[in-house]
Write an enzyme that holds these catalytic residues in place. Structure first.
Site, PDB file in Angstrom:
ATOM      1  N   ARG A   1      41.944  23.814 -53.354  1.00  0.00           N
ATOM      2  CA  ARG A   1      41.313  23.134 -54.507  1.00  0.00           C
ATOM      3  C   ARG A   1      41.240  21.607 -54.354  1.00  0.00           C
ATOM      4  NH1 ARG A   1      44.653  26.907 -57.452  1.00  0.00           N
ATOM      5  NH2 ARG A   1      43.433  28.761 -57.823  1.00  0.00           N
TER       6      ARG A   1
ATOM      7  N   LYS B   1      28.624  13.114 -52.126  1.00  0.00           N
ATOM      8  CA  LYS B   1      27.859  14.374 -52.156  1.00  0.00           C
ATOM      9  C   LYS B   1      28.233  15.171 -50.912  1.00  0.00           C
ATOM     10  CE  LYS B   1      23.678  13.414 -54.771  1.00  0.00           C
ATOM     11  NZ  LYS B   1      22.208  13.292 -54.705  1.00  0.00           N
TER      12      LYS B   1
ATOM     13  N   GLU C   1      16.448   6.100 -44.115  1.00  0.00           N
ATOM     14  CA  GLU C   1      17.293   5.958 -45.311  1.00  0.00           C
ATOM     15  C   GLU C   1      17.540   4.483 -45.632  1.00  0.00           C
ATOM     16  OE1 GLU C   1      17.852   8.448 -47.236  1.00  0.00           O
ATOM     17  OE2 GLU C   1      18.449  10.265 -46.153  1.00  0.00           O
TER      18      GLU C   1
ATOM     19  N   LYS D   1      23.798   1.365 -52.468  1.00  0.00           N
ATOM     20  CA  LYS D   1      24.263   2.717 -52.814  1.00  0.00           C
ATOM     21  C   LYS D   1      25.498   2.622 -53.730  1.00  0.00           C
ATOM     22  CE  LYS D   1      24.831   7.411 -51.516  1.00  0.00           C
ATOM     23  NZ  LYS D   1      24.607   8.508 -50.611  1.00  0.00           N
TER      24      LYS D   1
ATOM     25  N   GLU E   1      24.911  12.001 -60.688  1.00  0.00           N
ATOM     26  CA  GLU E   1      23.446  12.106 -60.779  1.00  0.00           C
ATOM     27  C   GLU E   1      22.975  12.725 -62.097  1.00  0.00           C
ATOM     28  OE1 GLU E   1      21.428  12.887 -57.014  1.00  0.00           O
ATOM     29  OE2 GLU E   1      19.814  13.824 -58.135  1.00  0.00           O
TER      30      GLU E   1
ATOM     31  N   ARG F   1      21.066   7.941 -60.292  1.00  0.00           N
ATOM     32  CA  ARG F   1      21.310   8.259 -58.869  1.00  0.00           C
ATOM     33  C   ARG F   1      20.143   8.999 -58.217  1.00  0.00           C
ATOM     34  NH1 ARG F   1      26.857  10.277 -55.846  1.00  0.00           N
ATOM     35  NH2 ARG F   1      25.898  10.499 -53.796  1.00  0.00           N
TER      36      ARG F   1
ATOM     37  N   ASN G   1      16.948   9.636 -54.023  1.00  0.00           N
ATOM     38  CA  ASN G   1      16.215  10.755 -53.425  1.00  0.00           C
ATOM     39  C   ASN G   1      14.736  10.448 -53.245  1.00  0.00           C
ATOM     40  OD1 ASN G   1      18.128  12.781 -52.871  1.00  0.00           O
ATOM     41  ND2 ASN G   1      18.381  13.071 -55.062  1.00  0.00           N
TER      42      ASN G   1
ATOM     43  N   HIS H   1      12.706  12.427 -50.783  1.00  0.00           N
ATOM     44  CA  HIS H   1      13.469  13.626 -50.400  1.00  0.00           C
ATOM     45  C   HIS H   1      12.839  14.920 -50.897  1.00  0.00           C
ATOM     46  CE1 HIS H   1      16.342  10.591 -49.305  1.00  0.00           C
ATOM     47  NE2 HIS H   1      17.269  11.459 -48.960  1.00  0.00           N
TER      48      HIS H   1
ATOM     49  N   HIS I   1      12.606  17.401 -48.074  1.00  0.00           N
ATOM     50  CA  HIS I   1      13.371  18.651 -48.032  1.00  0.00           C
ATOM     51  C   HIS I   1      12.446  19.852 -47.837  1.00  0.00           C
ATOM     52  CE1 HIS I   1      17.170  16.982 -50.275  1.00  0.00           C
ATOM     53  NE2 HIS I   1      17.122  16.635 -49.017  1.00  0.00           N
TER      54      HIS I   1
ATOM     55  N   HIS J   1      16.420  15.220 -40.713  1.00  0.00           N
ATOM     56  CA  HIS J   1      16.430  14.883 -42.134  1.00  0.00           C
ATOM     57  C   HIS J   1      15.722  13.535 -42.376  1.00  0.00           C
ATOM     58  CE1 HIS J   1      17.805  14.493 -46.253  1.00  0.00           C
ATOM     59  NE2 HIS J   1      18.290  13.304 -45.956  1.00  0.00           N
TER      60      HIS J   1
HETATM   61  P1  NAD Z   1      23.490  14.890 -37.716  1.00  0.00           P
HETATM   62  O1  NAD Z   1      24.787  14.917 -38.356  1.00  0.00           O
HETATM   63  O2  NAD Z   1      22.873  16.179 -37.303  1.00  0.00           O
HETATM   64  O3  NAD Z   1      23.596  13.935 -36.444  1.00  0.00           O
HETATM   65  C1  NAD Z   1      22.457  13.738 -35.657  1.00  0.00           C
HETATM   66  C2  NAD Z   1      22.711  14.040 -34.153  1.00  0.00           C
HETATM   67  O4  NAD Z   1      23.346  12.926 -33.565  1.00  0.00           O
HETATM   68  C3  NAD Z   1      23.609  15.225 -33.904  1.00  0.00           C
HETATM   69  O5  NAD Z   1      23.149  15.915 -32.769  1.00  0.00           O
HETATM   70  C4  NAD Z   1      24.954  14.564 -33.622  1.00  0.00           C
HETATM   71  O6  NAD Z   1      25.810  15.365 -32.848  1.00  0.00           O
HETATM   72  C5  NAD Z   1      24.524  13.338 -32.875  1.00  0.00           C
HETATM   73  N1  NAD Z   1      25.433  12.203 -32.940  1.00  0.00           N
HETATM   74  C6  NAD Z   1      26.150  11.793 -33.995  1.00  0.00           C
HETATM   75  N2  NAD Z   1      26.758  10.637 -33.735  1.00  0.00           N
HETATM   76  C7  NAD Z   1      26.439  10.304 -32.475  1.00  0.00           C
HETATM   77  C8  NAD Z   1      26.747   9.199 -31.632  1.00  0.00           C
HETATM   78  N3  NAD Z   1      27.453   8.177 -32.077  1.00  0.00           N
HETATM   79  N4  NAD Z   1      26.277   9.194 -30.364  1.00  0.00           N
HETATM   80  C9  NAD Z   1      25.486  10.225 -29.925  1.00  0.00           C
HETATM   81  N5  NAD Z   1      25.129  11.280 -30.679  1.00  0.00           N
HETATM   82  C10 NAD Z   1      25.601  11.307 -31.937  1.00  0.00           C
HETATM   83  O7  NAD Z   1      22.390  14.158 -38.611  1.00  0.00           O
HETATM   84  P2  NAD Z   1      22.457  12.889 -39.579  1.00  0.00           P
HETATM   85  O8  NAD Z   1      21.114  12.317 -39.538  1.00  0.00           O
HETATM   86  O9  NAD Z   1      23.618  12.031 -39.305  1.00  0.00           O
HETATM   87  O10 NAD Z   1      22.714  13.544 -41.010  1.00  0.00           O
HETATM   88  C11 NAD Z   1      21.769  14.385 -41.606  1.00  0.00           C
HETATM   89  C12 NAD Z   1      22.470  15.220 -42.640  1.00  0.00           C
HETATM   90  O11 NAD Z   1      23.000  14.377 -43.645  1.00  0.00           O
HETATM   91  C13 NAD Z   1      21.563  16.197 -43.332  1.00  0.00           C
HETATM   92  O12 NAD Z   1      22.181  17.461 -43.386  1.00  0.00           O
HETATM   93  C14 NAD Z   1      21.402  15.630 -44.716  1.00  0.00           C
HETATM   94  O13 NAD Z   1      21.165  16.601 -45.689  1.00  0.00           O
HETATM   95  C15 NAD Z   1      22.700  14.926 -44.912  1.00  0.00           C
HETATM   96  N6  NAD Z   1      22.653  13.840 -45.896  1.00  0.00           N
HETATM   97  C16 NAD Z   1      23.591  13.838 -46.863  1.00  0.00           C
HETATM   98  C17 NAD Z   1      23.634  12.798 -47.781  1.00  0.00           C
HETATM   99  C18 NAD Z   1      24.729  12.724 -48.803  1.00  0.00           C
HETATM  100  O14 NAD Z   1      24.647  11.924 -49.714  1.00  0.00           O
HETATM  101  N7  NAD Z   1      25.768  13.503 -48.658  1.00  0.00           N
HETATM  102  C19 NAD Z   1      22.683  11.762 -47.705  1.00  0.00           C
HETATM  103  C20 NAD Z   1      21.738  11.812 -46.695  1.00  0.00           C
HETATM  104  C21 NAD Z   1      21.727  12.852 -45.780  1.00  0.00           C
HETATM  105  N1  GLY Z   2      21.547  10.590 -50.638  1.00  0.00           N
HETATM  106  C1  GLY Z   2      21.344  10.707 -52.022  1.00  0.00           C
HETATM  107  C2  GLY Z   2      22.561  10.486 -52.817  1.00  0.00           C
HETATM  108  O1  GLY Z   2      23.620  10.223 -52.290  1.00  0.00           O
HETATM  109  O2  GLY Z   2      22.507  10.581 -54.010  1.00  0.00           O
END
Ligand code: NAD
Ligand code: GLY
Length: 372
Positions: free
Chosen positions: A129, A151, A193, A235, A245, A249, A253, A256, A260, A273
């Site tokens: 939890r 998130k 972003e 942010k 949100e 917030r 998006n 997005h 998405h 993404h």
């Molecule tokens: P990802 O986590 O898939 O990383 C991208 C690629 O880069 C992967 O292959 C990873 O292994 C590689 N990588 C990571 N760091 C590296 C480094 N330093 N050197 C070499 N390779 C490296 O993608 P991302 O773009 O980081 O994240 C996308 C995800 O984030 C999506 O699932 C999206 O929905 C999520 N997201 C969440 C929020 C939130 O608020 N929580 C906001 C935006 C996006």
């Molecule tokens: N990436 C959108 C949020 O954090 O709200």
């Protein structure tokens, strides 16, 4: 903070959420600096969660630093990719925690991009939890967005990030050095972003991005540090007012809803993404223009910057028979939808965003004009 001659915190941005507040540290050689972790809750065990691409590069450095505070530092390595942001992969984290007898004080460390960060956060929110966790983002996208704000989620085949929780980390460590190994396509995804923060909140930052994009594409540390700090500040300002949100917030998006739909419509992992968000912002800007909120010159300015960042600006065809219908169906699954009505983040004049519905006819026109 200057821990040794190499490690240097160039900026600290605070997320203000009462007892859930935490700092985002930005700087060089941070990953391996044990001093950064000294104020975290005391525990016997730390579990570093990473993936098959990032662990070989950085898990040893982080684990060695953590050994100063934890008697046991464990590592679980997930398969890499958005396609693995799912239940079976999440289960690997719980397996590692339970097989190693981890108690409820165990601290989870997310070492990777947004996929690792979102899954580790969700695991931390639900294991016993709730256990503490730290974000150590290694992509530009994760440093400017996903690691900040709490998130956490996994995907469902029918919708992106549909299963998850709001759960804040204790600390975010943005080490600029790790970005040097990031592939160019991933750098561009992160720039999407970053660009987002201009039209929704700060056109002065947008001007700066137009003038400094080449330095960012060249991974110049000073430019990256500024872009990450300003993105995190914006942010932090938004999340500090609306953690869950209920209103404001949603502006984070921007792009997005269309993005998405592209991601899930093509199948997770085909477009990154950030690529979906980049192209989605172009579509959302066109929608804003059709709604009379911005002029065409603004749409073209935004499109130019997105294109210069190496991102797609034309949407893919998701269906040969009824492409716009396919986008609309996918967009209805968006978390902003209310009673089946899609709600879009639109630009309400440069530097200001709002959320509103739009007619299907208008959205279809936007999709038809923005898709290849
Ligand atoms: P990802 O986590 O898939 O990383 C991208 C690629 O880069 C992967 O292959 C990873 O292994 C590689 N990588 C990571 N760091 C590296 C480094 N330093 N050197 C070499 N390779 C490296 O993608 P991302 O773009 O980081 O994240 C996308 C995800 O984030 C999506 O699932 C999206 O929905 C999520 N997201 C969440 C929020 C939130 O608020 N929580 C906001 C935006 C996006
Ligand atoms: N990436 C959108 C949020 O954090 O709200």
């Amino acid at each position: 903070m200057q821990a040794n001659s190499l490690s240097f915190v160039s900026a600290k941005v605070q997320i203000d959420l009462d007892e859930r507040s935490y700092p985002i540290l930005i700087g060089t050689a941070l990953l391996s600096n044990p001093l950064l972790y000294q104020d975290l809750p005391k525990a016997a065990t730390a579990l570093v969660v990473s993936n098959t691409s990032v662990a070989p590069l950085y898990a040893k450095q982080l684990s060695e630093a953590l050994h100063a505070y934890y008697s046991k530092v464990l590592l679980v390595i997930l398969p890499d990719g958005e396609i693995h942001k799912d239940w079976p992969t999440l289960q690997l984290i719980f397996d590692a925690l339970l097989e190693n007898g981890c108690d409820r004080k165990t601290v989870l460390y997310a070492l990777g991009g947004g996929v690792v960060g979102d899954m580790t956060g969700f695991a931390a929110a639900s294991y016993m939890r709730g256990v503490p966790f730290v974000q150590v983002p290694t992509t530009l996208l994760a440093q400017v967005d996903s690691s900040v704000g709490g998130k956490t989620a996994i995907n469902h085949p029918l919708g992106k990030n549909m299963i998850g929780a709001f759960y804040q980390p204790q600390l975010v460590v943005c080490d600029l050095d790790v970005l040097q190994t990031l592939p160019d396509r991933e750098l561009s995804a992160g720039l999407a972003e970053i660009i987002k923060y201009g039209p929704i909140a700060d056109m002065g930052f947008f001007d700066w991005l137009e003038n400094n994009l080449d330095a960012l594409l060249d991974k110049e540390p000073a430019a990256l540090a500024h872009a990450i700090r300003r993105s995190c500040e914006i942010k932090a300002w938004v999340v500090g007012q609306d953690e869950r949100e209920t209103g404001l917030r949603a502006i984070l998006n921007f792009g997005h809803t269309f993005g998405h739909a592209i991601e899930s419509g093509l199948g997770y992992g085909k477009w990154l993404h950030g690529e979906g968000v980049g192209c989605g912002m172009v579509m959302a800007a066109h929608l804003s223009q059709r709604l009379g909120r911005v002029d065409m010159a603004f749409v073209e300015r935004l499109t130019t910057l997105i294109q210069r960042a190496g991102l797609p600006v034309k949407g893919p065809a998701l269906s040969a028979a009824d492409n716009a219908g396919c986008y609309l169906k996918l967009m209805r699954v968006d978390k902003k939808s209310e009673a089946g009505e899609i709600r879009f983040v639109v630009i309400d004049g440069p530097g200001k965003a709002t959320v509103c519905p739009a007619s299907n006819v208008m959205v279809r026109e936007v999709i038809d004009s923005c898709c290849a």
